[in-house]
Write a protein that holds these residues in place. Sequence first.
Motif, PDB file in Angstrom:
ATOM      1  N   GLU A  96      27.836   2.494  -3.462  1.00 37.70           N
ATOM      2  CA  GLU A  96      28.678   1.538  -4.181  1.00 37.70           C
ATOM      3  C   GLU A  96      27.929   0.224  -4.416  1.00 37.70           C
ATOM      4  O   GLU A  96      28.027  -0.368  -5.486  1.00 37.70           O
ATOM      5  CB  GLU A  96      29.993   1.292  -3.434  1.00 37.70           C
ATOM      6  N   ILE A  97      27.177  -0.214  -3.421  1.00 41.54           N
ATOM      7  CA  ILE A  97      26.364  -1.428  -3.576  1.00 41.54           C
ATOM      8  C   ILE A  97      25.328  -1.207  -4.676  1.00 41.54           C
ATOM      9  O   ILE A  97      25.131  -2.068  -5.540  1.00 41.54           O
ATOM     10  CB  ILE A  97      25.687  -1.809  -2.241  1.00 41.54           C
ATOM     11  N   VAL A 108      28.909   3.388   1.228  1.00 39.79           N
ATOM     12  CA  VAL A 108      28.873   1.961   0.894  1.00 39.79           C
ATOM     13  C   VAL A 108      27.568   1.606   0.184  1.00 39.79           C
ATOM     14  O   VAL A 108      27.559   0.848  -0.786  1.00 39.79           O
ATOM     15  CB  VAL A 108      29.097   1.087   2.148  1.00 39.79           C
ATOM     16  N   TYR A 109      26.446   2.197   0.611  1.00 39.72           N
ATOM     17  CA  TYR A 109      25.171   1.945  -0.060  1.00 39.72           C
ATOM     18  C   TYR A 109      25.256   2.335  -1.528  1.00 39.72           C
ATOM     19  O   TYR A 109      24.817   1.586  -2.408  1.00 39.72           O
ATOM     20  CB  TYR A 109      24.013   2.694   0.617  1.00 39.72           C
ATOM     21  N   VAL A 141      32.915  -5.723  -0.010  1.00 40.22           N
ATOM     22  CA  VAL A 141      31.531  -5.326  -0.274  1.00 40.22           C
ATOM     23  C   VAL A 141      30.988  -6.027  -1.517  1.00 40.22           C
ATOM     24  O   VAL A 141      29.810  -6.392  -1.568  1.00 40.22           O
ATOM     25  CB  VAL A 141      31.415  -3.784  -0.386  1.00 40.22           C
ATOM     26  N   VAL A 186      29.918   0.413   9.124  1.00 38.08           N
ATOM     27  CA  VAL A 186      29.293  -0.225   7.968  1.00 38.08           C
ATOM     28  C   VAL A 186      30.021  -1.505   7.558  1.00 38.08           C
ATOM     29  O   VAL A 186      29.393  -2.491   7.175  1.00 38.08           O
ATOM     30  CB  VAL A 186      29.150   0.758   6.787  1.00 38.08           C
ATOM     31  N   LEU A 187      31.350  -1.524   7.654  1.00 35.69           N
ATOM     32  CA  LEU A 187      32.082  -2.726   7.252  1.00 35.69           C
ATOM     33  C   LEU A 187      31.935  -3.863   8.260  1.00 35.69           C
ATOM     34  O   LEU A 187      32.198  -5.020   7.933  1.00 35.69           O
ATOM     35  CB  LEU A 187      33.557  -2.405   6.997  1.00 35.69           C
ATOM     36  N   THR A 237      28.746  -5.332   6.527  1.00 33.83           N
ATOM     37  CA  THR A 237      28.922  -5.948   5.207  1.00 33.83           C
ATOM     38  C   THR A 237      30.131  -6.864   5.118  1.00 33.83           C
ATOM     39  O   THR A 237      30.194  -7.727   4.249  1.00 33.83           O
ATOM     40  CB  THR A 237      29.096  -4.876   4.119  1.00 33.83           C
ATOM     41  N   ASP A 253      29.337   7.035   6.270  1.00 32.81           N
ATOM     42  CA  ASP A 253      30.017   5.815   5.822  1.00 32.81           C
ATOM     43  C   ASP A 253      29.028   4.806   5.252  1.00 32.81           C
ATOM     44  O   ASP A 253      29.298   4.131   4.259  1.00 32.81           O
ATOM     45  CB  ASP A 253      30.870   5.193   6.934  1.00 32.81           C
ATOM     46  N   TYR A 254      27.849   4.725   5.833  1.00 37.29           N
ATOM     47  CA  TYR A 254      26.812   3.843   5.324  1.00 37.29           C
ATOM     48  C   TYR A 254      26.320   4.314   3.957  1.00 37.29           C
ATOM     49  O   TYR A 254      26.074   3.502   3.066  1.00 37.29           O
ATOM     50  CB  TYR A 254      25.634   3.756   6.299  1.00 37.29           C
ATOM     51  N   ASN A 290      34.568  -6.677   4.892  1.00 35.89           N
ATOM     52  CA  ASN A 290      35.500  -5.821   4.150  1.00 35.89           C
ATOM     53  C   ASN A 290      35.332  -5.910   2.640  1.00 35.89           C
ATOM     54  O   ASN A 290      35.658  -4.978   1.928  1.00 35.89           O
ATOM     55  CB  ASN A 290      36.948  -6.163   4.525  1.00 35.89           C
TER      56      ASN A 290
END
Length: 116
Positions: free
Chosen positions: A33-34, A30-31, A78, A70-71, A74, A26-27, A76
């Motif tokens: 996408e960031i 999100v990483y 991001v 992860v959320l 960060t 999950d991290y 919700n």
Amino acid sequence: MSIQDIIKGKKEWRAHVARVKALPQDYRIVYKEIQKYLFKVGPVELTDGTGLLSGIVDLFEEGAASGKGVLEVTGNDVAAFCDDLIKDSKTYADIYQESARQKVNKAMNKDKGKTK
């Protein structure tokens, strides 16, 4: 930039990517996408090394080690998280907006000279 600098940069990037791959799934999602978000709209300084991205990995490693999702780290939204990280940085969007303003102003001033 010397060949030594290029080699050093590649080694640092590979080490960074290895850290990202070691994060929970999950991290990692999100990483990525960031990273995409920052590469599109992000700060000009982002290309000066991996400082900001490494800081995000540091934060994510700490969050994962403490058992947080992860959320929880960060929030919700991001994109808002990213915007907050770069709020005081000059972005490519800022450069583009300034360029567009200058072109419009130049064109408008040129037209004013023709109408007189």
